[in-house]
Design a protein around this motif. Structure first.
Motif, mmCIF file in Angstrom:
data_model
loop_
_atom_site.group_PDB
_atom_site.id
_atom_site.type_symbol
_atom_site.label_atom_id
_atom_site.label_comp_id
_atom_site.label_asym_id
_atom_site.label_seq_id
_atom_site.Cartn_x
_atom_site.Cartn_y
_atom_site.Cartn_z
ATOM 1 N N ALA A 1 -7.624 8.175 -5.117
ATOM 2 C CA ALA A 1 -6.677 7.434 -5.973
ATOM 3 C C ALA A 1 -6.128 6.182 -5.284
ATOM 4 O O ALA A 1 -5.516 5.341 -5.943
ATOM 5 C CB ALA A 1 -5.530 8.356 -6.398
ATOM 6 N N GLY A 2 -6.328 6.063 -3.971
ATOM 7 C CA GLY A 2 -5.997 4.790 -3.332
ATOM 8 C C GLY A 2 -4.908 4.780 -2.286
ATOM 9 O O GLY A 2 -4.412 3.707 -1.931
ATOM 10 N N VAL A 3 -4.540 5.956 -1.726
ATOM 11 C CA VAL A 3 -3.503 5.899 -0.679
ATOM 12 C C VAL A 3 -4.053 5.244 0.589
ATOM 13 O O VAL A 3 -5.261 5.249 0.841
ATOM 14 C CB VAL A 3 -2.917 7.299 -0.320
ATOM 15 C CG1 VAL A 3 -2.184 7.885 -1.509
ATOM 16 C CG2 VAL A 3 -3.988 8.244 0.209
ATOM 17 N N ILE A 4 -3.136 4.711 1.389
ATOM 18 C CA ILE A 4 -3.508 4.031 2.639
ATOM 19 C C ILE A 4 -3.594 5.034 3.792
ATOM 20 O O ILE A 4 -4.208 4.789 4.826
ATOM 21 C CB ILE A 4 -2.474 2.918 2.963
ATOM 22 C CG1 ILE A 4 -2.935 1.986 4.068
ATOM 23 C CG2 ILE A 4 -1.103 3.491 3.293
ATOM 24 C CD1 ILE A 4 -3.801 0.872 3.607
ATOM 25 N N ALA B 1 0.872 -1.178 0.000
ATOM 26 C CA ALA B 1 0.000 0.000 0.000
ATOM 27 C C ALA B 1 0.909 1.228 0.000
ATOM 28 O O ALA B 1 2.062 1.150 0.433
ATOM 29 C CB ALA B 1 -0.900 -0.001 1.225
ATOM 30 N N PHE B 2 0.387 2.325 -0.497
ATOM 31 C CA PHE B 2 1.213 3.528 -0.658
ATOM 32 C C PHE B 2 0.677 4.703 0.170
ATOM 33 O O PHE B 2 -0.529 4.913 0.251
ATOM 34 C CB PHE B 2 1.249 3.947 -2.130
ATOM 35 C CG PHE B 2 1.935 2.944 -3.017
ATOM 36 C CD1 PHE B 2 3.279 2.656 -2.842
ATOM 37 C CD2 PHE B 2 1.229 2.278 -4.017
ATOM 38 C CE1 PHE B 2 3.928 1.719 -3.652
ATOM 39 C CE2 PHE B 2 1.871 1.348 -4.833
ATOM 40 C CZ PHE B 2 3.218 1.065 -4.651
ATOM 41 N N PHE B 3 1.605 5.478 0.708
ATOM 42 C CA PHE B 3 1.259 6.724 1.389
ATOM 43 C C PHE B 3 1.360 7.898 0.420
ATOM 44 O O PHE B 3 2.192 7.880 -0.494
ATOM 45 C CB PHE B 3 2.222 6.996 2.548
ATOM 46 C CG PHE B 3 2.017 6.083 3.724
ATOM 47 C CD1 PHE B 3 0.969 6.307 4.606
ATOM 48 C CD2 PHE B 3 2.858 5.015 3.950
ATOM 49 C CE1 PHE B 3 0.775 5.462 5.701
ATOM 50 C CE2 PHE B 3 2.671 4.165 5.035
ATOM 51 C CZ PHE B 3 1.620 4.391 5.911
ATOM 52 N N GLY B 4 0.553 8.921 0.672
ATOM 53 C CA GLY B 4 0.697 10.193 -0.029
ATOM 54 C C GLY B 4 1.281 11.199 0.947
ATOM 55 O O GLY B 4 1.019 11.132 2.150
ATOM 56 N N GLY C 1 2.241 -9.555 -6.325
ATOM 57 C CA GLY C 1 1.790 -8.551 -5.356
ATOM 58 C C GLY C 1 0.732 -7.619 -5.913
ATOM 59 O O GLY C 1 0.763 -7.231 -7.084
ATOM 60 N N LYS C 2 -0.204 -7.261 -5.031
ATOM 61 C CA LYS C 2 -1.280 -6.344 -5.413
ATOM 62 C C LYS C 2 -1.237 -5.113 -4.522
ATOM 63 O O LYS C 2 -0.757 -5.177 -3.390
ATOM 64 C CB LYS C 2 -2.635 -7.018 -5.205
ATOM 65 C CG LYS C 2 -2.957 -8.081 -6.233
ATOM 66 C CD LYS C 2 -4.405 -8.540 -6.041
ATOM 67 C CE LYS C 2 -4.704 -9.703 -6.986
ATOM 68 N NZ LYS C 2 -5.928 -10.419 -6.571
ATOM 69 N N VAL C 3 -1.774 -4.022 -5.037
ATOM 70 C CA VAL C 3 -1.909 -2.818 -4.217
ATOM 71 C C VAL C 3 -3.193 -2.940 -3.398
ATOM 72 O O VAL C 3 -4.262 -3.239 -3.950
ATOM 73 C CB VAL C 3 -1.944 -1.570 -5.112
ATOM 74 C CG1 VAL C 3 -2.179 -0.319 -4.272
ATOM 75 C CG2 VAL C 3 -0.656 -1.455 -5.917
ATOM 76 N N VAL C 4 -3.072 -2.750 -2.099
ATOM 77 C CA VAL C 4 -4.212 -2.901 -1.196
ATOM 78 C C VAL C 4 -4.754 -1.517 -0.856
ATOM 79 O O VAL C 4 -4.001 -0.617 -0.487
ATOM 80 C CB VAL C 4 -3.777 -3.629 0.098
ATOM 81 C CG1 VAL C 4 -4.956 -3.800 1.041
ATOM 82 C CG2 VAL C 4 -3.163 -4.987 -0.242
ATOM 83 N N GLN D 1 -6.370 0.186 8.480
ATOM 84 C CA GLN D 1 -7.759 -0.023 8.045
ATOM 85 C C GLN D 1 -7.898 -1.021 6.896
ATOM 86 O O GLN D 1 -8.662 -0.815 5.960
ATOM 87 C CB GLN D 1 -8.410 1.337 7.729
ATOM 88 C CG GLN D 1 -8.254 2.307 8.914
ATOM 89 C CD GLN D 1 -8.908 3.666 8.715
ATOM 90 O OE1 GLN D 1 -9.633 4.136 9.559
ATOM 91 N NE2 GLN D 1 -8.672 4.294 7.604
ATOM 92 N N ILE D 2 -7.149 -2.110 7.012
ATOM 93 C CA ILE D 2 -7.284 -3.189 6.038
ATOM 94 C C ILE D 2 -7.627 -4.507 6.738
ATOM 95 O O ILE D 2 -7.541 -5.567 6.140
ATOM 96 C CB ILE D 2 -6.008 -3.337 5.180
ATOM 97 C CG1 ILE D 2 -4.776 -3.482 6.081
ATOM 98 C CG2 ILE D 2 -5.854 -2.152 4.234
ATOM 99 C CD1 ILE D 2 -3.494 -3.761 5.329
ATOM 100 N N TYR D 3 -7.985 -4.431 8.014
ATOM 101 C CA TYR D 3 -8.396 -5.596 8.798
ATOM 102 C C TYR D 3 -9.894 -5.806 8.583
ATOM 103 O O TYR D 3 -10.621 -4.823 8.555
ATOM 104 C CB TYR D 3 -8.106 -5.325 10.284
ATOM 105 C CG TYR D 3 -8.334 -6.488 11.201
ATOM 106 C CD1 TYR D 3 -7.317 -7.397 11.474
ATOM 107 C CD2 TYR D 3 -9.579 -6.685 11.793
ATOM 108 C CE1 TYR D 3 -7.534 -8.466 12.323
ATOM 109 C CE2 TYR D 3 -9.790 -7.752 12.640
ATOM 110 C CZ TYR D 3 -8.762 -8.638 12.903
ATOM 111 O OH TYR D 3 -8.980 -9.695 13.741
ATOM 112 N N PRO D 4 -10.380 -7.027 8.429
ATOM 113 C CA PRO D 4 -9.725 -8.324 8.521
ATOM 114 C C PRO D 4 -9.331 -8.942 7.175
ATOM 115 O O PRO D 4 -9.104 -10.137 7.100
ATOM 116 C CB PRO D 4 -10.792 -9.184 9.199
ATOM 117 C CG PRO D 4 -12.085 -8.637 8.618
ATOM 118 C CD PRO D 4 -11.853 -7.170 8.365
ATOM 119 N N LYS D 5 -9.294 -8.103 6.107
ATOM 120 C CA LYS D 5 -8.757 -8.646 4.843
ATOM 121 C C LYS D 5 -7.330 -9.116 5.079
ATOM 122 O O LYS D 5 -6.900 -10.164 4.620
ATOM 123 C CB LYS D 5 -8.793 -7.554 3.771
ATOM 124 C CG LYS D 5 -8.147 -7.946 2.445
ATOM 125 C CD LYS D 5 -8.243 -6.772 1.452
ATOM 126 C CE LYS D 5 -7.348 -6.969 0.231
ATOM 127 N NZ LYS D 5 -7.733 -8.153 -0.554
#
Ligand code: DOR
Ligand code: ZN
Length: 456
Positions: A141-144, A122-125, A449-452, A377-381
């Motif tokens: 756009a998808g930042v964590i 995952a990426f930070f902005g 690998g995937k971006v989460v 904030q990616i729990y419980p995935k």
């Protein structure tokens, strides 16, 4: 049912319990867990006899340096080092060239990551003085989460002043994503650095005094006030001082959503080590004295520090101003760059502490899997062994002993203060969504690998 992968005959470890048996993964998710007799058969089976089956370990803080700084590390070398170190997912930092500071750069980075990562990512902005209006678009756009560098560090990113912070904290609160802070007060560090330079104190041992504990503590204090005022979820990166730890503890007690991480170097090394390993241990913020480390341990054990993250930040030896043994090759510590490798060494280094009885393996997985997944904030995935969660697993052998040899690390640049460190307890297999990525120290997987994206 026939699963894709079954791991059995081991000890499954969760934050709550340890039980004998294993797990089954199908279509990249856990589909069974329990004693061996309840597990389905698998197309592939791993016998984990005598080993521990952990939820995939997440390193919430790495610098894999793309785009623009790929000569230090890149997505392929960084994620290879990660899987070799038992890590299944990383959160990657935005101080690259150009910085990840608007929605387009986030999308570019996600595209750049395609087909390169052996882990999930995952990426930070980053938030600076001039991109406040990009805060919500970066979330889209998808930042964590977001990062603000309050003090000068690698990348020289301009920090938002207090006026701009009023808007920044407000918009970040609206995004529902956490704000991570590099907490160092720039005026305090400038004052001390100038003083030490004027006194001709240029040896590595003075690095800590140039950015003393109050430098971090003042910055954390400041940010907690803003976060409380605007309702922003706040996370303190790489926490190094006891005062900051106590402030986070008190903020949590007041019910604020304030979290923190610390790293193996802050727990196990001290500033005096820089007399030996010189610039190799140079980091922002600096490693301090034992009394700080003891409080950081207390925070991890008692719930006021949430996670262990490495701040994996490779540079060339030339930039480090050091040879591989730690002998300084530049005139002064000020000329040497901050940061070193960590993603591949953290698991064995910390399992060694588990073996010494400093914490249970159950607590260790809370700090390295469940809590990073919850904070970001990616729990419980991610972050747990549960039916339907991503089939990420780190298998460890607590009996396996070794000595860290930096020449064997998989990073593009290997400077690290951990060379020669004796370890007992090592990752032996890394599995990302059911794909076996590392076995017995060898990379056996592909860049799946995937971006989460977070789910606030
Ligand atoms: O020592 C550090 N190195 N601290 C940071 O905050 C950044 C990092 C880097 O990017 O090299
Ligand atoms: Zn960092």
């Amino acid at each position: 049912m026939n699963a894709d992968l079954v791991i059995k005959n081991g000890w499954v470890v969760t934050p709550e319990e340890t039980f004998k048996g294993g797990v089954a993964i199908k279509d990249e998710k856990f589909v069974a867990l329990g004693t061996d007799d309840v597990l389905p058969t698998g197309k592939e089976e791993i016998d984990a006899k005598g080993k521990y089956i952990l939820p995939g370990i997440i390193d919430g803080h790495v610098h894999f340096r793309e785009p623009g700084l790929g000569y230090k590390e890149d997505f392929t070398t960084g994620s290879t080092a990660a899987v070799c170190g038992g890590v299944t997912m990383v959160m990657d930092m935005p101080n690259v060239t150009p910085p990840t500071a608007d929605a387009e750069k986030v999308r570019d980075k996600i595209k750049l990551a395609e087909g390169k990562f052996l882990t999930d990512v995952a990426f930070f902005g980053v938030v600076v003085q001039t991109n406040i209006e990009q805060i919500l678009p970066m979330a889209e756009a998808g930042v964590i989460g977001y990062k603000i560098f309050f003090g000068e560090t690698i990348g020289n990113l301009p920090f938002p002043d207090d006026g701009a912070c009023l808007d920044a904290f407000r918009f970040i609160a609206q995004s529902k994503l956490p704000l991570g802070i590099h907490a160092e007060n720039r005026q305090i560090m400038a004052y001390h650095t100038n003083k030490l330079k004027a006194e001709g104190k240029n040896d590595p041992i003075y690095w800590e005094s140039s950015r003393p504990d109050i430098c971090e503590a003042e910055s954390v204090h400041h940010a907690i006030f803003f976060a409380e005022t605007f309702g922003t979820k706040l996370h303190v990166y790489h926490m190094s001082s006891k005062q900051a730890a106590w402030m986070v503890r008190d903020a949590k007690a007041r019910g604020l959503r304030v979290t923190a991480e610390t790293g193996p170097h802050y727990l196990l090394r001290e500033y005096k080590d820089m007399a030996e390993v010189g610039p190799l241990l140079k980091m922002n913020p600096p490693v301090r004295s034992r009394d700080h480390a003891e409080v950081l341990w207390d925070g991890l054990l008692n719930g006021y520090i949430d996670m262990i993250a490495t701040d994996h930040s490779p540079h060339t030896l030339e930039e480090k101003g050091s040879d591989i043994t730690g002998k300084m090759t530049k005139p002064a510590i000020w000329d040497c760059i901050s940061g070193f490798c960590g993603v591949e060494t953290a698991v064995p280094v910390m399992l060694t502490e588990v073996n010494k009885g400093r914490m249970t393996l159950n607590h260790y997985v809370k700090l390295t899997s469940e809590n990073p997944a919850r904070v970001w904030q990616i729990y419980p995935k991610k972050g747990c062994i549960r039916l339907g969660s991503d089939g990420d697993v780190t298998i460890v052998d607590l009996e396996k002993e070794g000595t860290i040899d930096v020449n064997k690390l998989h990073s593009k640049n290997k400077p690290s203060p951990w060379h020669g460190w004796k370890v007992k307890g090592m990752p032996v297999c890394t599995i990302v969504r059911g794909h076996v990525q590392m076995r017995d120290g060898e990379v056996v997987g592909k860049p799946v690998g995937k971006v989460v994206r977070p789910n606030p």
